[in-house]
Design an enzyme around this catalytic site. Structure first.
Site, mmCIF file in Angstrom:
data_model
loop_
_atom_site.group_PDB
_atom_site.id
_atom_site.type_symbol
_atom_site.label_atom_id
_atom_site.label_comp_id
_atom_site.label_asym_id
_atom_site.label_seq_id
_atom_site.Cartn_x
_atom_site.Cartn_y
_atom_site.Cartn_z
ATOM 1 N N ASP A 172 10.870 8.765 3.135
ATOM 2 C CA ASP A 172 11.019 9.978 2.325
ATOM 3 C C ASP A 172 9.724 10.794 2.211
ATOM 4 O O ASP A 172 9.715 11.861 1.615
ATOM 5 C CB ASP A 172 11.560 9.635 0.926
ATOM 6 N N TYR A 266 -0.421 9.457 4.231
ATOM 7 C CA TYR A 266 -0.766 8.057 4.514
ATOM 8 C C TYR A 266 -1.910 7.910 5.514
ATOM 9 O O TYR A 266 -2.476 6.828 5.647
ATOM 10 C CB TYR A 266 0.473 7.284 4.999
HETATM 11 P P1 NAD Z 1 12.443 -3.071 -6.220
HETATM 12 O O1 NAD Z 1 11.713 -4.365 -6.153
HETATM 13 O O2 NAD Z 1 12.646 -2.412 -7.527
HETATM 14 O O3 NAD Z 1 13.900 -3.289 -5.568
HETATM 15 C C1 NAD Z 1 14.150 -4.011 -4.442
HETATM 16 C C2 NAD Z 1 15.368 -4.899 -4.633
HETATM 17 O O4 NAD Z 1 15.572 -5.628 -3.416
HETATM 18 C C3 NAD Z 1 15.210 -5.949 -5.747
HETATM 19 O O5 NAD Z 1 16.241 -5.827 -6.681
HETATM 20 C C4 NAD Z 1 15.280 -7.282 -5.000
HETATM 21 O O6 NAD Z 1 15.921 -8.306 -5.727
HETATM 22 C C5 NAD Z 1 16.086 -6.906 -3.773
HETATM 23 N N1 NAD Z 1 15.932 -7.838 -2.669
HETATM 24 C C6 NAD Z 1 14.791 -8.399 -2.210
HETATM 25 N N2 NAD Z 1 15.056 -9.206 -1.165
HETATM 26 C C7 NAD Z 1 16.401 -9.157 -0.959
HETATM 27 C C8 NAD Z 1 17.272 -9.781 -0.028
HETATM 28 N N3 NAD Z 1 16.799 -10.630 0.902
HETATM 29 N N4 NAD Z 1 18.593 -9.514 -0.100
HETATM 30 C C9 NAD Z 1 19.064 -8.675 -1.037
HETATM 31 N N5 NAD Z 1 18.285 -8.054 -1.945
HETATM 32 C C10 NAD Z 1 16.967 -8.291 -1.908
HETATM 33 O O7 NAD Z 1 11.699 -2.097 -5.212
HETATM 34 P P2 NAD Z 1 11.603 -0.501 -5.163
HETATM 35 O O8 NAD Z 1 10.246 -0.088 -5.555
HETATM 36 O O9 NAD Z 1 12.738 0.122 -5.847
HETATM 37 O O10 NAD Z 1 11.677 -0.249 -3.611
HETATM 38 C C11 NAD Z 1 12.745 -0.689 -2.810
HETATM 39 C C12 NAD Z 1 12.388 -0.579 -1.363
HETATM 40 O O11 NAD Z 1 12.444 0.780 -0.933
HETATM 41 C C13 NAD Z 1 10.978 -1.047 -1.001
HETATM 42 O O12 NAD Z 1 10.989 -1.665 0.258
HETATM 43 C C14 NAD Z 1 10.206 0.240 -0.927
HETATM 44 O O13 NAD Z 1 9.044 0.095 -0.150
HETATM 45 C C15 NAD Z 1 11.240 1.072 -0.242
HETATM 46 N N6 NAD Z 1 11.001 2.513 -0.253
HETATM 47 C C16 NAD Z 1 10.901 3.084 0.952
HETATM 48 C C17 NAD Z 1 10.704 4.420 1.067
HETATM 49 C C18 NAD Z 1 10.549 4.999 2.420
HETATM 50 O O14 NAD Z 1 9.992 6.081 2.548
HETATM 51 N N7 NAD Z 1 11.004 4.320 3.472
HETATM 52 C C19 NAD Z 1 10.636 5.202 -0.083
HETATM 53 C C20 NAD Z 1 10.742 4.599 -1.321
HETATM 54 C C21 NAD Z 1 10.942 3.220 -1.406
HETATM 55 C C1 G6P Z 2 6.505 7.206 -0.492
HETATM 56 C C2 G6P Z 2 6.712 6.521 0.805
HETATM 57 C C3 G6P Z 2 7.427 5.206 0.628
HETATM 58 C C4 G6P Z 2 6.734 4.343 -0.391
HETATM 59 C C5 G6P Z 2 6.572 5.102 -1.672
HETATM 60 C C6 G6P Z 2 5.694 4.296 -2.591
HETATM 61 O O1 G6P Z 2 7.683 7.711 -1.009
HETATM 62 O O2 G6P Z 2 7.422 7.275 1.719
HETATM 63 O O3 G6P Z 2 7.527 4.559 1.856
HETATM 64 O O4 G6P Z 2 7.463 3.156 -0.627
HETATM 65 O O5 G6P Z 2 5.939 6.332 -1.448
HETATM 66 O O6 G6P Z 2 5.710 4.842 -3.837
HETATM 67 P P1 G6P Z 2 5.259 3.993 -5.101
HETATM 68 O O7 G6P Z 2 5.521 4.938 -6.200
HETATM 69 O O8 G6P Z 2 6.163 2.784 -5.099
HETATM 70 O O9 G6P Z 2 3.846 3.654 -4.885
HETATM 71 MN MN MN Z 3 7.864 5.973 3.506
#
Ligand code: NAD
Ligand code: G6P
Ligand code: MN
Length: 443
Positions: A172, A266
């Site tokens: 994102d 980043y």
């Molecule tokens: P969070 O810890 O609040 O939520 C993650 C959930 O995944 C938890 O409820 C956990 O129990 C669950 N989980 C972990 N391992 C699991 C498994 N093997 N099977 C099923 N469920 C499982 O984390 P968050 O801060 O809300 O972020 C969630 C994910 O989204 C992270 O990987 C974060 O880096 C990612 N993210 C990515 C982007 C991006 O740009 N790609 C943007 C925002 C967040």
């Molecule tokens: C951005 C990135 C994500 C990352 C997030 C972290 O949105 O694209 O990949 O997980 O920032 O944000 P946080 O608020 O968890 O540091």
């Molecule tokens: Mn990202």
């Protein structure tokens, strides 16, 4: 003709991003109608807190939408059109380790960049592949849209190990930055222009931004970034806490190194590693900020909704993270051919870069997936940096596949954030201990 209504599974139902995603789906009903929302997580207790609150939100705003949540893969993955994945394997406790261990060695400690990101990669690969397998078993026609980080390493793994699966890895950050770029030049949002971007995940540059009449908007945006980085005068948008503001400021310096293009934030961790380490609070990192901030807020707000039995006054709202993945689901379902930045196999799109590298590029998205737009040749500076980073990511996936300590040591050593093979080994040895429950056995 009635529009198709989709069934959506949020995998990682216990994620802090889940409520905003649910709200986005409810608000987007006209454009992208939904018949069912399901949650799946392997932490029943964590997921239940969010699910009980979301149940109330859904029943108040769109009672016709079915809602279910489960920790059982068969239940969760049946009758699903789109899986939206956001796992954090090891949760915030392990993010804290990913950040603090490198800092202990005066190396960047970050969720997705440097040794922390690579360590997180080795935890995420197996569980994300498991999601793909559940989806293919119980809903073989579905698409998996993956946010689970580190998206670059996960994408290399899905390219190698599930090459025929319907999975799209996404980030994102580009859309969040594009919304900022739009606002700082007085436009509403990213939909007001068309961009060209190239790089790797969390490692890229914009080369062109034009409005829909073809007018070049880069000079105006660039003028803002030269003075203020990506900081702006509004609280709108996802990344507004003080630690993120520092990152938004860093874009000013990143832009000086490459004034022709606009940087992804980043790049700071690779090109400004020394000042990042110097300014970091190494005992209270981003993971701590979130545990005390976003995570606390989300869970307290859910408990408040459940206690009051209503979500009419909730402060939960949709955001860019939610709108981007919903746009993608919509494009796949209704063949919109929307232009979106995705993490895809290069295959010649960047002419002078490895065909088997997972790169981040603009694509046109429709019913059959995505068509990657050709970028042509990229300059030596970016190409060199990207080659080093892609080698580091590929070595991490080699390490996971082969259970190889040596490959992971090489992966850390290859990373631009790490000064020497010796420091790489010291970090790796500390990380091995805490990652023992999650990593394959390395020898
Ligand atoms: P969070 O810890 O609040 O939520 C993650 C959930 O995944 C938890 O409820 C956990 O129990 C669950 N989980 C972990 N391992 C699991 C498994 N093997 N099977 C099923 N469920 C499982 O984390 P968050 O801060 O809300 O972020 C969630 C994910 O989204 C992270 O990987 C974060 O880096 C990612 N993210 C990515 C982007 C991006 O740009 N790609 C943007 C925002 C967040
Ligand atoms: C951005 C990135 C994500 C990352 C997030 C972290 O949105 O694209 O990949 O997980 O920032 O944000 P946080 O608020 O968890 O540091
Ligand atoms: Mn990202």
């Amino acid at each position: 003709m009635n529009k198709k209504k989709s069934s959506i599974l949020i995998a990682g139902g216990g994620s802090t991003y889940t409520p905003s995603l649910v709200i986005m789906l409810l608000e987007g009903q006209e454009r992208f109608p939904v018949r069912k929302i399901k949650f799946y997580d392997n932490d029943a207790e964590r997921q239940a807190v969010l699910a009980e609150a979301c149940q109330i939100i859904i029943s108040e705003r769109a009672p016709e939408i079915e809602f279910e949540y489960s920790t059982d893969p068969a239940e969760a993955f049946s009758d699903v059109d789109i899986v939206m994945a956001q796992l954090r394997v090891g949760k915030y406790a392990m993010r804290e380790q990913d950040e603090k261990i490198p800092f202990k060695h005066n190396v960047v400690g970050q969720e997705t960049c440097g040794p922390g990101g690579l360590a997180y990669g080795l935890r995420s690969i197996g569980p994300v592949l498991e999601l793909v397998d559940y989806m293919e078993k119980y809903s073989p026609d579905a698409w998996l849209l993956n946010y689970s980080n580190p998206a670059a390493v996960v994408a290399e793994a899905t390219r190698r190990f599930r090459s025929n699966s319907k999975i799209i890895n996404i980030c994102d950050m580009p859309v969040c930055l594009e919304d900022i770029m739009a606002r700082v030049i007085g436009l509403k949002d990213r939909k007001d222009f068309e961009t060209t971007y190239f790089g790797l995940n969390h490692f890229g540059w914009w080369t062109s931004i034009k409005d829909h009449d073809g007018n070049d908007l880069m000079p105006n945006i660039s003028a803002h970034v030269k003075e203020y980085g990506y900081t702006e005068q509004t609280q709108q948008g996802q990344h507004k806490e003080s630690s993120w503001l520092e990152t938004m400021w860093a874009a000013k310096e990143l832009h000086e190194i490459e004034p022709k293009y606009l940087p992804n934030t980043y790049l700071k961790y690779y090109l400004m590693a020394d000042s990042t380490v110097a300014h970091a609070n190494k005992n209270y990192t981003r993971a701590n900020e979130i545990i005390d901030g976003r995570e606390k807020y989300v869970f307290e707000e859910c408990r408040r909704i459940v206690a009051n039995g209503t979500a009419k006054d909730t402060t939960f709202a949709s955001n860019e993270h939610a709108s981007f993945i919903t746009d993608l689901a919509c494009a796949l379902t209704f063949n919109t051919k929307e232009r979106m930045i995705l993490i895809v196999e290069n295959n010649g799109a960047i002419a002078n870069f490895a065909p088997d590298a997972m790169v981040e590029l603009p694509c046109l998205v429709g019913k059959d997936g995505y068509e990657v737009l050709s970028i042509g040749e990229i300059p030596t500076f970016q190409k060199g940096l990207m080659e080093q980073q892609i080698a580091s990511e590929k070595l991490a996936v080699d390490a996971w596949e082969q259970g190889s300590y040596q490959k992971l040591w090489q992966s850390f050593t290859m990373n631009k954030t790490v000064p020497s093979a010796k420091v790489a080994k010291e970090i790796l040895d500390d990380m091995l201990v805490v990652n023992e429950p999650y990593w394959p056995k390395l020898s």
